[in-house]
Design a protein around this motif. Sequence first.
Motif, PDB file in Angstrom:
ATOM      1  N   CYS A 281       0.815  -1.220   0.000  1.00 40.36           N
ATOM      2  CA  CYS A 281       0.000   0.000   0.000  1.00 40.36           C
ATOM      3  C   CYS A 281       0.848   1.269   0.000  1.00 40.36           C
ATOM      4  CB  CYS A 281      -0.952   0.008   1.194  1.00 40.36           C
ATOM      5  SG  CYS A 281      -2.322  -1.170   1.041  1.00 40.36           S
ATOM      6  N   GLU A 282       2.132   1.159   0.310  1.00 38.85           N
ATOM      7  CA  GLU A 282       3.005   2.321   0.209  1.00 38.85           C
ATOM      8  C   GLU A 282       3.048   2.833  -1.232  1.00 38.85           C
ATOM      9  OE1 GLU A 282       6.966   1.833   1.725  1.00 38.85           O
ATOM     10  OE2 GLU A 282       6.292   0.628   3.423  1.00 38.85           O
ATOM     11  N   PRO A 285      -2.655   1.800  -4.653  1.00 38.02           N
ATOM     12  CA  PRO A 285      -3.908   2.144  -3.962  1.00 38.02           C
ATOM     13  C   PRO A 285      -4.349   1.032  -3.018  1.00 38.02           C
ATOM     14  CG  PRO A 285      -4.069   2.626  -6.311  1.00 38.02           C
ATOM     15  CD  PRO A 285      -2.801   1.858  -6.124  1.00 38.02           C
ATOM     16  N   VAL A 286      -4.884   1.412  -1.875  1.00 41.32           N
ATOM     17  CA  VAL A 286      -5.294   0.441  -0.865  1.00 41.32           C
ATOM     18  C   VAL A 286      -6.369  -0.497  -1.405  1.00 41.32           C
ATOM     19  CG1 VAL A 286      -6.396   0.154   1.397  1.00 41.32           C
ATOM     20  CG2 VAL A 286      -4.669   1.942   1.059  1.00 41.32           C
ATOM     21  N   LEU A 320       4.221   3.844   5.666  1.00 44.81           N
ATOM     22  CA  LEU A 320       2.849   3.969   5.184  1.00 44.81           C
ATOM     23  C   LEU A 320       2.271   5.301   5.638  1.00 44.81           C
ATOM     24  CD1 LEU A 320       0.626   2.358   3.670  1.00 44.81           C
ATOM     25  CD2 LEU A 320      -0.190   1.614   5.912  1.00 44.81           C
ATOM     26  N   LYS A 324      -3.309   6.499   4.364  1.00 44.17           N
ATOM     27  CA  LYS A 324      -3.435   5.140   3.834  1.00 44.17           C
ATOM     28  C   LYS A 324      -3.602   4.130   4.963  1.00 44.17           C
ATOM     29  CE  LYS A 324      -1.424   5.084  -0.777  1.00 44.17           C
ATOM     30  NZ  LYS A 324      -0.527   4.340  -1.688  1.00 44.17           N
ATOM     31  N   GLU A 327      -7.206   4.164   5.829  1.00 42.98           N
ATOM     32  CA  GLU A 327      -7.990   3.479   4.790  1.00 42.98           C
ATOM     33  C   GLU A 327      -7.827   1.970   4.887  1.00 42.98           C
ATOM     34  OE1 GLU A 327      -8.472   3.499  -0.101  1.00 42.98           O
ATOM     35  OE2 GLU A 327      -7.106   4.916   0.879  1.00 42.98           O
TER      36      GLU A 327
END
Length: 336
Positions: A281-282, A285-286, A320, A324, A327
């Motif tokens: 996710c870094e 997109p999550v 992160l 994010k 999320e």
Amino acid sequence: MSAAQCETKDAFGQSPDRLARKIAYYIFMNRVVEAILVSLIAACFMVTTIIDGILGTRVERRFIDSLRSISRDKLSRLRRAQIRYIFRCQYGLSKIKIRLAGGSYWLSIPCVVEGRKDGRPVKYMAKIINDQSAVKHRYMTMLRNLGIIAGGVEFWFEQYDSARDMASFERHCLDRLREKGVNSPAVMGMHSLNEEDYMLVTEFIEGKTLSDVTLGTAEISDVLATLKKMHDSKVIHGDIKLDNFLYSGGKVYLIDCLKIGHTTLPVAQAFDLICALCSLCEKAPVDTVMGLARRHFTEDELTYAGTMLDVAVSKVDIDLPPEKARELRQELGNPV
């Protein structure tokens, strides 16, 4: 080089600063010194976290980067001579060239060794692990375990007894990954450079770490599939992050491992999974990462991994962004 010349390495086994290194080693391994330094570093982490939370800054990340920079080991002339010596004697190389490998290394010195053998060019990966590596890992482990205790998670990171133990464990881990069908570099050998320093030699895989690759659905899915294969084989990695995946020829390869002590396998597996999700996710997109994760893992597995989110984001090698993290927390069904 003749056989007689390869019989001894005394010329390269003694470092001019060996006594100073030994003294420093015993000082930093002293329990009182450990407690003081770990407390100071932990306090700095707390302060920088509070500052970032209030002001929305990146002070904690800069603090982490400074620690890495200060503690990063060097590829000295002595070590270059030792590496050349081993590769001439043990691997039959000539015209040897040595360069540092990429990545955010600080617990070892990874090198690419190039040369010629039987008239053709060859490459190897050589990782130098020394007493300083063991000391730095010991402090990192204590800090990580403090975070785990705060998070109430039922596992811990184990320390290494020495540089030899550290190198031997990584060798065992890589061998086991390949045995279970996971893409990872083949181990060619482990060599003592002197009584404190060891060199782990593996095949060289031409590629980039995932931290240097644009992540698409194929790469993300490959990471998650690799993790699933490991867990189905009851293999734990312990240090999942983008720099520990290599991308080469359309395939993902897993490198490096850390010791984890655990009472139940699912706990350690869940920690691997949440670290993988945070790392992916870094750069992606999550919702994309979670959509692919649901193809490989059950909702129960993902929800359980989500209970360790706070521990994962506290790792120094996971960066992160807070938005994010929020999320991802919602996706995992673990709201604040």
